[in-house]
Design a protein around this motif. Structure first.
Motif, PDB file in Angstrom:
ATOM      1  N   TYR A 106     -22.978   1.163  15.810  1.00 53.83           N
ATOM      2  CA  TYR A 106     -22.841  -0.231  15.391  1.00 53.83           C
ATOM      3  C   TYR A 106     -24.134  -0.755  14.794  1.00 53.83           C
ATOM      4  N   PHE A 107     -23.983  -1.647  13.818  1.00 56.43           N
ATOM      5  CA  PHE A 107     -25.098  -2.417  13.286  1.00 56.43           C
ATOM      6  C   PHE A 107     -24.780  -3.879  13.555  1.00 56.43           C
ATOM      7  N   GLY A 108     -25.794  -4.618  14.009  1.00 56.48           N
ATOM      8  CA  GLY A 108     -25.579  -6.020  14.313  1.00 56.48           C
ATOM      9  C   GLY A 108     -26.723  -6.889  13.843  1.00 56.48           C
ATOM     10  N   LEU A 109     -26.426  -8.173  13.729  1.00 60.30           N
ATOM     11  CA  LEU A 109     -27.420  -9.177  13.341  1.00 60.30           C
ATOM     12  C   LEU A 109     -27.364 -10.352  14.300  1.00 60.30           C
ATOM     13  N   THR A 110     -28.499 -10.974  14.470  1.00 53.04           N
ATOM     14  CA  THR A 110     -28.575 -12.239  15.197  1.00 53.04           C
ATOM     15  C   THR A 110     -29.700 -13.054  14.575  1.00 53.04           C
ATOM     16  N   ARG A 111     -29.664 -14.351  14.794  1.00 53.44           N
ATOM     17  CA  ARG A 111     -30.715 -15.220  14.276  1.00 53.44           C
ATOM     18  C   ARG A 111     -31.658 -15.564  15.416  1.00 53.44           C
ATOM     19  N   ASP A 112     -32.950 -15.331  15.184  1.00 60.02           N
ATOM     20  CA  ASP A 112     -33.963 -15.665  16.173  1.00 60.02           C
ATOM     21  C   ASP A 112     -33.997 -17.182  16.363  1.00 60.02           C
ATOM     22  N   ARG A 113     -33.911 -17.625  17.603  1.00 56.77           N
ATOM     23  CA  ARG A 113     -33.845 -19.069  17.888  1.00 56.77           C
ATOM     24  C   ARG A 113     -35.125 -19.798  17.511  1.00 56.77           C
ATOM     25  N   GLU A 114     -36.261 -19.151  17.666  1.00 56.49           N
ATOM     26  CA  GLU A 114     -37.544 -19.806  17.394  1.00 56.49           C
ATOM     27  C   GLU A 114     -37.892 -19.815  15.911  1.00 56.49           C
ATOM     28  N   SER A 115     -37.829 -18.647  15.262  1.00 57.25           N
ATOM     29  CA  SER A 115     -38.258 -18.553  13.865  1.00 57.25           C
ATOM     30  C   SER A 115     -37.117 -18.793  12.869  1.00 57.25           C
ATOM     31  N   GLY A 116     -35.888 -18.630  13.315  1.00 58.75           N
ATOM     32  CA  GLY A 116     -34.752 -18.783  12.417  1.00 58.75           C
ATOM     33  C   GLY A 116     -34.491 -17.559  11.557  1.00 58.75           C
ATOM     34  N   GLU A 117     -35.305 -16.526  11.717  1.00 60.25           N
ATOM     35  CA  GLU A 117     -35.133 -15.303  10.936  1.00 60.25           C
ATOM     36  C   GLU A 117     -34.059 -14.421  11.562  1.00 60.25           C
ATOM     37  N   PHE A 118     -33.455 -13.595  10.711  1.00 64.38           N
ATOM     38  CA  PHE A 118     -32.463 -12.649  11.200  1.00 64.38           C
ATOM     39  C   PHE A 118     -33.147 -11.449  11.838  1.00 64.38           C
ATOM     40  N   LYS A 119     -32.538 -10.949  12.901  1.00 61.66           N
ATOM     41  CA  LYS A 119     -32.988  -9.722  13.551  1.00 61.66           C
ATOM     42  C   LYS A 119     -31.828  -8.739  13.504  1.00 61.66           C
TER      43      LYS A 119
END
Length: 155
Positions: A106-119
């Motif tokens: 699997y490949f997944g994405l989430t948005r970092d709560r502090e920086s707003g960048e995708f991880k």
């Protein structure tokens, strides 16, 4: 000396596969850095998009998947290169394929709560065993899934 004694106390599977796994992690990292994802993707398995799948494993396959997970975690601790989730996932895919164990990468994405960048994150599961990358479903939204179903010899 202490590490050598510790290694000798490990199960035979770990002792035999530690160095080959370490090498596979290096090769996986090199491939990730030099080959485009488009060219790598066909070797990851059959793309099923955003769908999640789990194939049931036999007791022996599950036991072997756990051993593979343990040796990948151990080998990744001793690499002088970056052996993060993606090289570990590629190595897990190679080893599971070698032992004819069905898997889902699997490949997944989430948005970092502090920086707003995708991880981004990559993880591999075989049945109910998280082989690499842990349980990414809780924190990441699946953006791609690659499967390998191993047919039994009797089919």
């Amino acid at each position: 000396m202490r590490r050598t004694v510790s290694l000798l106390k490990k199960p035979s599977f770990t002792r035999v596969w530690l160095f080959p796994t370490w090498i596979m992690l290096g090769i996986s990292r090199l491939v990730i850095l030099t080959v485009t994802f488009r060219r790598l993707a066909p070797y990851l398995g059959h793309s099923v998009g955003l769908q999640s799948y789990t194939q049931l494993l036999t007791t022996e396959q599950e036991r072997r998947a756990i051993q593979i997970a343990q040796v990948i975690r151990l080998a990744s601790r001793y690499t002088p290169w970056v052996a993060n989730c993606f090289p570990q996932a590629v190595t897990a895919r190679l080893m599971l394929g070698l032992f004819r164990i069905p898997y889902a990468l699997y490949f997944g994405l989430t948005r970092d709560r502090e920086s707003g960048e995708f991880k981004a994150h990559a993880w591999v599961v075989a049945g109910r065993v998280p082989v690499s990358g842990g349980h990414g479903f809780a924190e990441y939204t699946v953006v791609g899934c690659y499967l390998k179903h191993i047919q039994s010899e009797t089919n």
